[in-house]
Design an enzyme around this catalytic site. Structure first.
Site, PDB file in Angstrom:
ATOM      1  N   LYS A 105       0.962  -1.035  -0.157  1.00 30.24           N
ATOM      2  CA  LYS A 105      -0.006  -0.084   0.011  1.00 30.24           C
ATOM      3  C   LYS A 105       0.880   1.118  -0.022  1.00 30.24           C
ATOM      4  CE  LYS A 105      -2.168   3.339   1.967  1.00 30.24           C
ATOM      5  NZ  LYS A 105      -1.905   4.383   1.198  1.00 30.24           N
ATOM      6  N   GLU A 111       8.236   1.950  11.379  1.00 35.73           N
ATOM      7  CA  GLU A 111       9.645   2.704  11.347  1.00 35.73           C
ATOM      8  C   GLU A 111       8.686   4.153  11.494  1.00 35.73           C
ATOM      9  OE1 GLU A 111      12.372   1.824  10.939  1.00 35.73           O
ATOM     10  OE2 GLU A 111      12.288  -0.245  10.374  1.00 35.73           O
ATOM     11  N   CYS A 140      12.848  10.895   7.614  1.00 33.33           N
ATOM     12  CA  CYS A 140      12.554  10.625   9.084  1.00 33.33           C
ATOM     13  C   CYS A 140      13.961  10.809   9.746  1.00 33.33           C
ATOM     14  CB  CYS A 140      12.102   9.245   9.225  1.00 33.33           C
ATOM     15  SG  CYS A 140      13.251   7.972   8.213  1.00 33.33           S
ATOM     16  N   GLU A 194       7.975  16.900  14.991  1.00 29.86           N
ATOM     17  CA  GLU A 194       8.400  16.427  13.817  1.00 29.86           C
ATOM     18  C   GLU A 194       7.786  17.374  12.852  1.00 29.86           C
ATOM     19  OE1 GLU A 194       7.584  12.917  11.862  1.00 29.86           O
ATOM     20  OE2 GLU A 194       9.842  12.597  11.066  1.00 29.86           O
TER      21      GLU A 194
HETATM   22  P1  NDP Z   1       1.406   8.775   7.291  1.00 26.49           P
HETATM   23  O1  NDP Z   1       1.561   7.958   8.641  1.00 26.49           O
HETATM   24  O2  NDP Z   1       0.375   9.561   7.124  1.00 26.49           O
HETATM   25  O3  NDP Z   1       1.277   7.764   6.109  1.00 26.49           O
HETATM   26  C1  NDP Z   1       2.147   6.618   5.882  1.00 26.49           C
HETATM   27  C2  NDP Z   1       1.312   5.506   5.078  1.00 26.49           C
HETATM   28  O4  NDP Z   1       0.463   5.021   5.998  1.00 26.49           O
HETATM   29  C3  NDP Z   1       0.799   5.974   3.894  1.00 26.49           C
HETATM   30  O5  NDP Z   1       0.848   5.006   2.824  1.00 26.49           O
HETATM   31  C4  NDP Z   1      -0.556   6.432   4.306  1.00 26.49           C
HETATM   32  O6  NDP Z   1      -1.733   6.438   3.372  1.00 26.49           O
HETATM   33  C5  NDP Z   1      -1.069   5.290   5.399  1.00 26.49           C
HETATM   34  N1  NDP Z   1      -1.796   5.216   6.415  1.00 26.49           N
HETATM   35  C6  NDP Z   1      -2.366   6.555   6.611  1.00 26.49           C
HETATM   36  N2  NDP Z   1      -3.572   6.353   7.675  1.00 26.49           N
HETATM   37  C7  NDP Z   1      -3.732   4.914   7.699  1.00 26.49           C
HETATM   38  C8  NDP Z   1      -4.108   3.908   8.598  1.00 26.49           C
HETATM   39  N3  NDP Z   1      -5.198   4.545   9.357  1.00 26.49           N
HETATM   40  N4  NDP Z   1      -4.067   2.787   8.567  1.00 26.49           N
HETATM   41  C9  NDP Z   1      -3.105   2.146   7.930  1.00 26.49           C
HETATM   42  N5  NDP Z   1      -2.335   2.967   7.016  1.00 26.49           N
HETATM   43  C10 NDP Z   1      -2.616   4.401   6.838  1.00 26.49           C
HETATM   44  O7  NDP Z   1       2.873   9.288   7.431  1.00 26.49           O
HETATM   45  P2  NDP Z   1       3.403  10.319   5.703  1.00 26.49           P
HETATM   46  O8  NDP Z   1       2.909   9.736   4.741  1.00 26.49           O
HETATM   47  O9  NDP Z   1       2.751  11.487   6.323  1.00 26.49           O
HETATM   48  O10 NDP Z   1       4.954  10.191   6.103  1.00 26.49           O
HETATM   49  C11 NDP Z   1       5.653  10.865   6.755  1.00 26.49           C
HETATM   50  C12 NDP Z   1       6.051  10.283   8.098  1.00 26.49           C
HETATM   51  O11 NDP Z   1       6.635   8.987   7.835  1.00 26.49           O
HETATM   52  C13 NDP Z   1       6.891  11.021   8.869  1.00 26.49           C
HETATM   53  O12 NDP Z   1       6.446  11.203  10.246  1.00 26.49           O
HETATM   54  C14 NDP Z   1       8.150  10.318   8.967  1.00 26.49           C
HETATM   55  O13 NDP Z   1       9.199  10.635  10.003  1.00 26.49           O
HETATM   56  C15 NDP Z   1       7.890   9.100   8.686  1.00 26.49           C
HETATM   57  N6  NDP Z   1       8.834   8.322   7.960  1.00 26.49           N
HETATM   58  C16 NDP Z   1       9.488   7.224   8.931  1.00 26.49           C
HETATM   59  C17 NDP Z   1      10.587   6.569   8.019  1.00 26.49           C
HETATM   60  C18 NDP Z   1      11.551   5.675   9.063  1.00 26.49           C
HETATM   61  O14 NDP Z   1      12.059   4.889   8.395  1.00 26.49           O
HETATM   62  N7  NDP Z   1      11.509   5.796  10.237  1.00 26.49           N
HETATM   63  C19 NDP Z   1      11.145   6.943   6.670  1.00 26.49           C
HETATM   64  C20 NDP Z   1      10.123   7.738   6.180  1.00 26.49           C
HETATM   65  C21 NDP Z   1       9.206   8.488   6.816  1.00 26.49           C
HETATM   66  P3  NDP Z   1      -1.831   7.964   2.692  1.00 26.49           P
HETATM   67  O15 NDP Z   1      -0.810   8.068   1.618  1.00 26.49           O
HETATM   68  O16 NDP Z   1      -3.364   7.923   1.998  1.00 26.49           O
HETATM   69  O17 NDP Z   1      -1.698   9.067   3.885  1.00 26.49           O
END
Ligand code: NDP
Length: 491
Positions: free
Chosen positions: A176, A251, A285, A386
Site C-alpha cells: 500500500k 518505522e 525521518c 517533527e
Molecule cells: P502517514 O503515517 O500519514 O502515512 C504513511 C502511510 O500510511 C501512507 O501510505 C498512508 O496512506 C498510510 N496510512 C495513513 N493512515 C493509515 C491508517 N489508518 N492505517 C493504515 N495506513 C495508513 O505518514 P506520511 O505519509 O505523512 O509520511 C511521513 C511520516 O513518515 C513522517 O512522520 C516520517 O518521519 C515517517 N517516516 C519514517 C521513516 C522511518 O524509516 N522511520 C522513513 C520515512 C518516513 P496515505 O498516503 O493515504 O496517507
C-alpha cells in the site's frame, strides 16, 4: 481532472481499475498531473488478500528451493538496473525529488533485492544442543500474506526495503504505497511479474491510508504489517495489531540531534549538517533537525552554516545541479510555514530562509527555502515536534552532560550525529545518545547490510541487515526423536 489515461492497479496479479475514487498524482515542481488512476477500494483489498492467500498456498513460491527463489529476486534487481534511468525520472515526477537523489534511490532498491536474494540463499537453520534422546532444530517458515505500508518521501527504496525481505522469506505481499506517490510501487509489481514472481504473490493497492491501509491491517488473513510513516498512524496500527496478536514493524518519525563539539573538523561538520537537514528538502525521518553546537564555536559555525544554506541550489528537480526540490504538496508546505510561524511566536529568530522562493517556476511548485532558526530552547514545540521539512533549530550547549541530556530529551530516538576529532569523546557521546542509528563524523549514510529502526516513538523492530528476513518469518522448533525404546511413561 486531466485527460490522462486511467492507470490500472494490481489486485492479486490482475491489472485493473481500482474500485475507489478517481484521483491524480501531481508533479510537486509544477502542480501538474503526472498520472490519473482510480484508487483501490475495500473490495480490492479483500480480493487482493484472498488472491494472495490462494497464491501463497498454491503457486509453489513458498516451497521454491532457496537458490531458485533467490534467482528470481536477482532478476528483479537486474530489471530495476536495466530500467534505472526511466524509473528515476518517473520517481522525480511522482514526488519531486532532485534527479540525483531519485537515481540513488533506484540504485538502492536494486541493491536491496540483491542483498536479500543473497541472504535467502545463505539462510541457515540451527541444530541446538540436544538435552535428551532427540535432535533439536530451529527453523523458520514464511508467514503467509503480509502487508507493506509505505510513505511518500522515498518511494521504491521504501517499498524494496519491505518487499525484498518479505518475498525472500517466501510470503505473498500486498503493498500500500502513499496515495500521493503510487507510481514506483506499480512499476515494481510489473518488474516482479517480469522476473518470474508468480501471479498473485505481489499486489499493489494505491489509495487512502485511512481506508485501504486500515482495511488491510484489520484483515484476518494479513499475518504481519510492516509500516513506515508517522507516529500517530503507527500507534493506530499497533493497536489493531495488538487485538489480532499480529507482529508489526513500525518505522516512524524522528527529531534527530546533530552535535558539533568544539574540536570538530568544521568543513566536514558544515557539509554534514547541511546534508543531514536539507537534502530531500528535509522530508526525511532521519533529518538532523535539532543542532547543538559547543558555545565556543557557536557563532562562527552558525554563520558559516547559514551562508552555505543560503547558497543551496533550490529548484528544478530535473536539473543535475539541484540540491533541493519542492515539497511534496501545497498542504505540506503550509504545515511547514505554520511551524516556522510557531517558532517565531515561541521567541525564535529566523537566521536564514523562512520564505517561499519567488518568480518563474517557483510560483507554480511547492518550493520553500532552507531555514535556520535560533534563540529557542530544546523544549520549544518547534524543537520537539517533527516538521518533516527544511527547518533546522540551532542551539548552543556548554557541557557534555547538558548536551546528552538535551539530545535525549525527545519523544523520538531515531538517529543522531556527532562531529568531533577526539575519538574518545566521539565514542562516549555516540554511546550515550539514545537513538537507533548514530553517525560519527558523517550523516545520513545508509547500508542495507546494517539494521535500521528507532527507539521510543520512533518505532518498533528493525529493517535491513541479514536478520531483516526473519521479520517476515515465523520461528519453529523441531524435536526429532532418536529413542530406541518407546517413551517409558506410557508403559
Ligand atoms: P502517514 O503515517 O500519514 O502515512 C504513511 C502511510 O500510511 C501512507 O501510505 C498512508 O496512506 C498510510 N496510512 C495513513 N493512515 C493509515 C491508517 N489508518 N492505517 C493504515 N495506513 C495508513 O505518514 P506520511 O505519509 O505523512 O509520511 C511521513 C511520516 O513518515 C513522517 O512522520 C516520517 O518521519 C515517517 N517516516 C519514517 C521513516 C522511518 O524509516 N522511520 C522513513 C520515512 C518516513 P496515505 O498516503 O493515504 O496517507
Amino acid at each position: 481532472m486531466s485527460k490522462l489515461p486511467l492507470l490500472p492497479i494490481n489486485v492479486a496479479g490482475q491489472w485493473l481499475l481500482g474500485k475507489g475514487e478517481e484521483y491524480e498524482s501531481l508533479y510537486p515542481a509544477t502542480g501538474e498531473p503526472v498520472a490519473r488512476l482510480r484508487a483501490a477500494g475495500v473490495q480490492d483489498v479483500n480480493e487482493a488478500v484472498a488472491g494472495a492467500d490462494h497464491a501463497f498456498r498454491t503457486s509453489g513460491w513458498a516451497q521454491m528451493l532457496p537458490h531458485v527463489r533467490a534467482g528470481v529476486l536477482h532478476r528483479v534487481a537486474a530489471l530495476i538496473r536495466e530500467r534505472s534511468e526511466e524509473l528515476a525520472q518517473l520517481q522525480r515526477q511522482d514526488n519531486g525529488k532532485p534527479i540525483s537523489e531519485t537515481r540513488a534511490l533506484v540504485a538502492s532498491a536494486a541493491g536491496t533485492f540483491q542483498f536479500f536474494a543473497a541472504a535467502l540463499e545463505t539462510l541457515e537453520g540451527t541444530i541446538t544442543p540436544s538435552r535428551g534422546p532427540y535432535v533439536t532444530m530451529s527453523v523458520h517458515e514464511p508467514m503467509g500474506v503480509v502487508a507493506a505500508i509505505t510513505p511518500w518521501n522515498s518511494p521504491i527504496a521504501s517499498e524494496a526495503q519491505k518487499l525484498a525481505p518479505a518475498l525472500a522469506a517466501g510470503n505473498a505481499v500486498i503493498v500500500k504505497p502513499a496515495e500521493v506517490t503510487p507510481l514506483l510501487a506499480l512499476e515494481l509489481a510489473k518488474i516482479c511479474e517480469a522476473a518470474g514472481v508468480p501471479k498473485g504473490i505481489v499486489s499493489v493497492l494505491p489509495g487512502k491510508g485511512s481506508v485501504i491501509g486500515d482495511a488491510l491491517t484489520k484483515h484476518p488473513l494479513i499475518k504481519r504489517v510492516s509500516f513506515t510513516g508517522g507516529t500517530t498512524t503507527g500507534k493506530h496500527i499497533a493497536h489493531i495489531a495488538a487485538d489480532k496478536m499480529m507482529p508489526v514493524s513500525l518505522e516512524l518519525g524522528g527529531k534527530s540531534a546533530t552535535m558539533v563539539l568544539e574540536d570538530a573538523d568544521l568543513d566536514h561538520a558544515v557539509n554534514g549538517v547541511l546534508y543531514g537537514i536539507f537534502s530531500s528538502s528535509g522530508e526525511s525521518c532521519i533529518a538532523g533537525s535539532r543542532l547543538f553546537v559547543a558555545r565556543g564555536i557557536y557563532d562562527a559555525f552558525v554563520a558559516r552554516l547559514a551562508e552555505a544554506a543560503k547558497n543551496l541550489r533550490v529548484g528544478d528537480p530535473a536539473s543535475e545541479r539541484t540540491q533541493m526540490g519542492p515539497l511534496i504538496t501545497a498542504r505540506h508546505r503550509e504545515g511547514i510555514e505554520r511551524y516556522v510561524d510557531l517558532g517565531v511566536s515561541e521567541g525564535g529568530r529566523i537566521r536564514t530562509g523562512g520564505v517561499r522562493p519567488q518568480g518563474g517556476a517557483f510560483d507554480k511548485g511547492y518550493f520553500y527555502t532552507p531555514t535556520i532558526l535560533e534563540g529557542l530552547t530544546n523544549s520549544a514545540r518547534i524543537t520537539q515536534e517533527e516538521i518533516f521539512g527544511p527547518v533546522l533549530v540551532a542551539m548552543p550547549f556548554d557541557t557534555e552532560d547538558e548536551l546528552i541530556a538535551q539530545a535525549n530529551d525527545s519523544i523520538y530516538a531515531l538517529a543522531a550525529g556527532v562531529w568531533s576529532r577526539d575519538f574518545k569523546r566521539a565514542w562516549r557521546t555516540g554511546r550515550a545518545v539514545q537513538a537507533g542509528t548514530v553517525w560519527i563524523n558523517t550523516y545520513k549514510q545508509f547500508s542495507v547490510s546494517t539494521p535500521f529502526g528507532g527507539w521510543r516513538d520512533s518505532g518498533l523492530g528493525r529493517e535491513k541487515g541479514r536478520e531483516g528476513i526473519f521479520q517476515y518469518m515465523e520461528q519453529k522448533s523441531m524435536y526429532w526423536g532418536t529413542n530406541e525404546e518407546p517413551i517409558a511413561w506410557a508403559n
